[in-house]
Design a protein around this motif. Structure first.
Motif, PDB file in Angstrom:
ATOM      1  N   GLY A   5       0.811  -1.203   0.000  1.00 26.89           N
ATOM      2  CA  GLY A   5       0.000   0.000   0.000  1.00 26.89           C
ATOM      3  C   GLY A   5       0.849   1.259   0.000  1.00 26.89           C
ATOM      4  O   GLY A   5       0.969   1.926   1.028  1.00 26.89           O
ATOM      5  N   VAL A   6       1.425   1.582  -1.141  1.00 27.86           N
ATOM      6  CA  VAL A   6       2.285   2.767  -1.269  1.00 27.86           C
ATOM      7  C   VAL A   6       1.525   3.827  -2.049  1.00 27.86           C
ATOM      8  O   VAL A   6       1.138   3.601  -3.199  1.00 27.86           O
ATOM      9  N   PHE A   7       1.307   4.991  -1.414  1.00 21.06           N
ATOM     10  CA  PHE A   7       0.454   6.012  -2.004  1.00 21.06           C
ATOM     11  C   PHE A   7       1.032   7.406  -1.808  1.00 21.06           C
ATOM     12  O   PHE A   7       1.789   7.661  -0.871  1.00 21.06           O
ATOM     13  N   ASP A   8       0.619   8.291  -2.686  1.00 24.01           N
ATOM     14  CA  ASP A   8       0.918   9.703  -2.523  1.00 24.01           C
ATOM     15  C   ASP A   8       0.302  10.194  -1.211  1.00 24.01           C
ATOM     16  O   ASP A   8      -0.817   9.821  -0.853  1.00 24.01           O
ATOM     17  N   ARG A   9       1.035  11.019  -0.502  1.00 26.51           N
ATOM     18  CA  ARG A   9       0.553  11.494   0.797  1.00 26.51           C
ATOM     19  C   ARG A   9      -0.749  12.287   0.684  1.00 26.51           C
ATOM     20  O   ARG A   9      -1.486  12.407   1.665  1.00 26.51           O
ATOM     21  N   GLY A  10      -1.031  12.798  -0.497  1.00 27.83           N
ATOM     22  CA  GLY A  10      -2.295  13.500  -0.671  1.00 27.83           C
ATOM     23  C   GLY A  10      -3.509  12.628  -0.437  1.00 27.83           C
ATOM     24  O   GLY A  10      -4.598  13.137  -0.138  1.00 27.83           O
ATOM     25  N   GLN A  11      -3.324  11.297  -0.531  1.00 30.25           N
ATOM     26  CA  GLN A  11      -4.467  10.398  -0.343  1.00 30.25           C
ATOM     27  C   GLN A  11      -4.798  10.155   1.126  1.00 30.25           C
ATOM     28  O   GLN A  11      -5.798   9.498   1.434  1.00 30.25           O
TER      29      GLN A  11
ATOM     30  N   GLY B   4      13.717 -12.440   1.566  1.00 37.96           N
ATOM     31  CA  GLY B   4      12.282 -12.623   1.799  1.00 37.96           C
ATOM     32  C   GLY B   4      11.554 -11.448   2.409  1.00 37.96           C
ATOM     33  O   GLY B   4      10.372 -11.554   2.727  1.00 37.96           O
ATOM     34  N   GLY B   5      12.215 -10.302   2.579  1.00 39.24           N
ATOM     35  CA  GLY B   5      11.604  -9.172   3.281  1.00 39.24           C
ATOM     36  C   GLY B   5      10.831  -8.209   2.418  1.00 39.24           C
ATOM     37  O   GLY B   5      10.324  -7.193   2.923  1.00 39.24           O
ATOM     38  N   HIS B   6      10.720  -8.470   1.118  1.00 37.46           N
ATOM     39  CA  HIS B   6       9.940  -7.622   0.212  1.00 37.46           C
ATOM     40  C   HIS B   6      10.359  -6.154   0.284  1.00 37.46           C
ATOM     41  O   HIS B   6       9.519  -5.250   0.186  1.00 37.46           O
ATOM     42  N   GLY B   7      11.654  -5.917   0.456  1.00 34.91           N
ATOM     43  CA  GLY B   7      12.121  -4.545   0.541  1.00 34.91           C
ATOM     44  C   GLY B   7      11.914  -3.900   1.900  1.00 34.91           C
ATOM     45  O   GLY B   7      12.232  -2.724   2.092  1.00 34.91           O
ATOM     46  N   MET B   8      11.379  -4.649   2.861  1.00 35.76           N
ATOM     47  CA  MET B   8      11.130  -4.127   4.211  1.00 35.76           C
ATOM     48  C   MET B   8      11.977  -4.851   5.250  1.00 35.76           C
ATOM     49  O   MET B   8      11.630  -4.869   6.430  1.00 35.76           O
ATOM     50  N   THR B   9      13.087  -5.430   4.824  1.00 32.53           N
ATOM     51  CA  THR B   9      13.911  -6.226   5.734  1.00 32.53           C
ATOM     52  C   THR B   9      14.295  -5.446   6.989  1.00 32.53           C
ATOM     53  O   THR B   9      14.160  -5.955   8.110  1.00 32.53           O
TER      54      THR B   9
ATOM     55  N   SER C 115       8.195   5.910   5.156  1.00 24.08           N
ATOM     56  CA  SER C 115       8.116   6.575   3.861  1.00 24.08           C
ATOM     57  C   SER C 115       8.791   5.741   2.786  1.00 24.08           C
ATOM     58  O   SER C 115       9.634   4.886   3.044  1.00 24.08           O
ATOM     59  N   GLN C 116       8.413   6.033   1.561  1.00 28.40           N
ATOM     60  CA  GLN C 116       9.052   5.428   0.396  1.00 28.40           C
ATOM     61  C   GLN C 116       9.232   6.569  -0.601  1.00 28.40           C
ATOM     62  O   GLN C 116       8.341   6.869  -1.380  1.00 28.40           O
ATOM     63  N   GLY C 117      10.365   7.239  -0.498  1.00 27.32           N
ATOM     64  CA  GLY C 117      10.549   8.474  -1.239  1.00 27.32           C
ATOM     65  C   GLY C 117       9.582   9.520  -0.710  1.00 27.32           C
ATOM     66  O   GLY C 117       9.466   9.741   0.495  1.00 27.32           O
ATOM     67  N   SER C 118       8.832  10.128  -1.616  1.00 29.09           N
ATOM     68  CA  SER C 118       7.836  11.120  -1.202  1.00 29.09           C
ATOM     69  C   SER C 118       6.495  10.491  -0.871  1.00 29.09           C
ATOM     70  O   SER C 118       5.541  11.194  -0.530  1.00 29.09           O
TER      71      SER C 118
ATOM     72  N   ILE D  16       3.937   7.482   1.109  1.00 28.12           N
ATOM     73  CA  ILE D  16       3.786   6.834   2.402  1.00 28.12           C
ATOM     74  C   ILE D  16       3.441   5.370   2.176  1.00 28.12           C
ATOM     75  O   ILE D  16       2.662   5.027   1.269  1.00 28.12           O
ATOM     76  N   ASN D  17       4.043   4.507   2.962  1.00 28.39           N
ATOM     77  CA  ASN D  17       3.867   3.067   2.839  1.00 28.39           C
ATOM     78  C   ASN D  17       3.008   2.601   4.011  1.00 28.39           C
ATOM     79  O   ASN D  17       3.427   2.643   5.159  1.00 28.39           O
ATOM     80  N   PHE D  18       1.779   2.157   3.715  1.00 30.16           N
ATOM     81  CA  PHE D  18       0.818   1.808   4.764  1.00 30.16           C
ATOM     82  C   PHE D  18       1.317   0.653   5.624  1.00 30.16           C
ATOM     83  O   PHE D  18       1.153   0.665   6.847  1.00 30.16           O
ATOM     84  N   LEU D  19       1.909  -0.372   4.989  1.00 29.31           N
ATOM     85  CA  LEU D  19       2.355  -1.524   5.767  1.00 29.31           C
ATOM     86  C   LEU D  19       3.526  -1.132   6.669  1.00 29.31           C
ATOM     87  O   LEU D  19       3.601  -1.568   7.826  1.00 29.31           O
ATOM     88  N   LYS D  20       4.437  -0.309   6.166  1.00 27.94           N
ATOM     89  CA  LYS D  20       5.538   0.158   7.003  1.00 27.94           C
ATOM     90  C   LYS D  20       5.012   0.926   8.215  1.00 27.94           C
ATOM     91  O   LYS D  20       5.570   0.805   9.320  1.00 27.94           O
ATOM     92  N   CYS D  21       3.943   1.705   8.018  1.00 26.44           N
ATOM     93  CA  CYS D  21       3.340   2.424   9.148  1.00 26.44           C
ATOM     94  C   CYS D  21       2.861   1.443  10.208  1.00 26.44           C
ATOM     95  O   CYS D  21       3.087   1.642  11.407  1.00 26.44           O
TER      96      CYS D  21
END
Length: 484
Positions: A174-180, A230-235, A196-199, A201-206
């Protein structure tokens, strides 16, 4: 405990995948154990009978502002006593599907599920349900732990509330523009490298960053999430929370998946009447237009994605079809994978059937009729079909990842207790080698094949043990000091 369980879908209300099964079964078992449980999900207008569900409350997010979002709360029940709240907001949930159309996600999914995350807590206040535990599931509810800490940190209503997030599939974040996320202004300007993922926001990271405890849906998957492979970029996210990360295997709902009581089977059977299984095989062959014979059926019911290992299977199917085998596959998803499967099936109409649908009745019939069940997943957080297969005496062929290696005992390394076959390397040739191994086993040792079926049918993954582990985890979360 008062438990607020948040999910994007719930079986018996609306289901697209295994998440819905968990969102029904776990709360139902918690309820049976004496807890006070409410399940919250979006009020999708496509739910059958939706307009007949009574409205039990009204509320607004950001009242008296130009960002006010009004909504109602509808109620229905699963069984006799598990209450499900549906957040009635046509602006977000009056759609023709729940996530997107034509394999394209809705452009405002960030906004739609930010609303779910925020309105679930708001609905609890509105209906005066003070949760001890807020149990969030996947990225769809990933903002809820963050909102609980930042928006409600000083609110006495949630003073003792703690949060859990369960990762059912970490590849979807769930990576979305912060405006959402404008409808939760309290979190709009919270910036942190761990969420965050650049500019964006990553919902799962939250969820992983802010939740008090984190669960994965199997011990194997919990371990894999902390690895770079196996961490899908969230290791790093999972490694930083390793002390609070626990793997709890999903249970299987045997009220729906039991060959002795399965309403979709014309011929039911159990461990004492296993010889009846072959009659269901003949019936399926007849109904699908396959030759009625004793050649083994290899079944597969899956989403057509690379995750499910379809890309490993397609290159070697025609080599395998040279042997005395039949293959039956049901699934929807990637149009390119579906096209390739259709083309192969069209070239081998007497040996392979592909149905590009999700038909629950057919899924049950494949589980019952097949001799082997294919799950060559690239990764598999838990998996349920291997559990269904074991219950039906249908031998699972799986790759040794995640929940698959937690639930299947490899016959080739433990013949006494084996109940399936495992291959390890994610390449087509190793899958083909494993398939040929199982074919030889089936053709040359029918007595041992029958014993293997019996081994499989004796295995049970009930929710009772898993539910107890969740209860223990809830208690650990409640014992943590408030840190907001």
């Amino acid at each position: 405990m008062n438990i607020l369980f948040i999910s994007s879908e719930v079986a018996d209300v609306y289901k697209t995948g295994g998440l819905a099964d968990v969102a029904k079964a776990l709360p139902a078992n918690l309820k049976a154990n004496g807890h006070n449980v409410r399940v919250v999900m979006p009020g999708y207008t496509i739910i059958k009978g939706y307009e007949n569900f009574p409205i039990i409350g009204h509320s607004s997010l950001n009242p008296n502002t130009d960002r006010q979002i009004d909504y109602s709360i509808r109620s229905t029940k699963i069984g006799n006593d598990l209450e499900v709240w549906l957040l009635d907001c046509p602006r977000y949930y009056d759609r023709t599907s729940i996530y997107g159309d034509n394999n394209q996600a809705y452009w405002d999914n960030g906004e739609r599920f930010a609303f779910l995350a925020a309105a679930a807590l708001d609905a609890a206040r509105t209906l005066d349900f003070k949760p001890d535990i807020v149990h969030c599931n996947d990225w769809h509810a990933g903002l809820t732990p963050m909102i609980l800490r930042i928006k409600y940190g000083a609110d006495p209503f949630f003073d003792k509330t703690r949060s859990i997030i369960t990762v059912h599939n970490g590849a979807f974040q769930g990576v979305f523009d912060r405006g959402q996320i404008y409808l939760v202004p309290e979190i709009c300007n919270v910036y942190n490298d761990m969420i965050s993922q650049g500019s964006y926001i990553n919902f799962l990271k939250c969820g992983v960053f802010y939740a008090d405890k984190i669960t994965a849906v199997s011990p194997g998957y919990a371990q894999e999430l902390t690895t770079y492979l196996g961490g899908h970029g969230m290791t790093i996210n999972f490694q930083n929370r390793a002390a609070d990360l626990v793997g709890i295997i999903n249970g299987c709902d045997y009220s729906d998946w039991d060959p002795a009581t399965d309403k979709y089977l014309k011929i039911q059977y159990d461990i004492n009447t296993l010889e009846e299984k072959i009659l269901g095989k003949y019936l399926l062959q007849k109904e699908l237009g396959l030759p009625m014979c004793d050649d083994p059926i290899y079944g597969m019911v899956a989403r057509l994605t690379d995750q499910k290992g379809v890309g490993l299977l397609i290159p070697i199917i025609e080599q395998f079809l040279r042997h005395r085998v039949q293959i039956v596959i049901e699934g929807t998803g990637d149009p390119n994978l579906a096209k390739q499967l259709h083309e192969i099936a069209d070239r081998h109409p007497d040996k392979m059937i592909f149905r590009s649908v999700y038909d629950n009745a057919l899924a049950h019939q494949i589980e019952a009729a097949a001799d082997f069940f294919l799950m060559p997943s690239i990764f598999e957080p838990c998996g349920l079909n291997q559990m269904y297969s074991l219950a039906y005496g249908t031998i699972p062929i799986v790759r040794g990842v995640g929940g698959l290696r937690d639930t299947v005992t490899n016959y080739d390394t433990d013949q006494q207790n084996g109940n399936g076959f495992i291959f390890w390397d994610p390449n087509p040739e190793e899958l083909l080698s494993c398939l040929r191994r199982t074919l030889i086993f089936y053709l040359e040792d029918p007595v041992e094949m029958q014993r293997l079926r019996l081994n499989a049918m004796r295995v049970r993954f009930g929710w009772e043990e898993s539910c107890k582990k969740y209860e223990d985890l809830y208690k650990e979360a409640l014992a943590k000091p408030k840190w907001w």
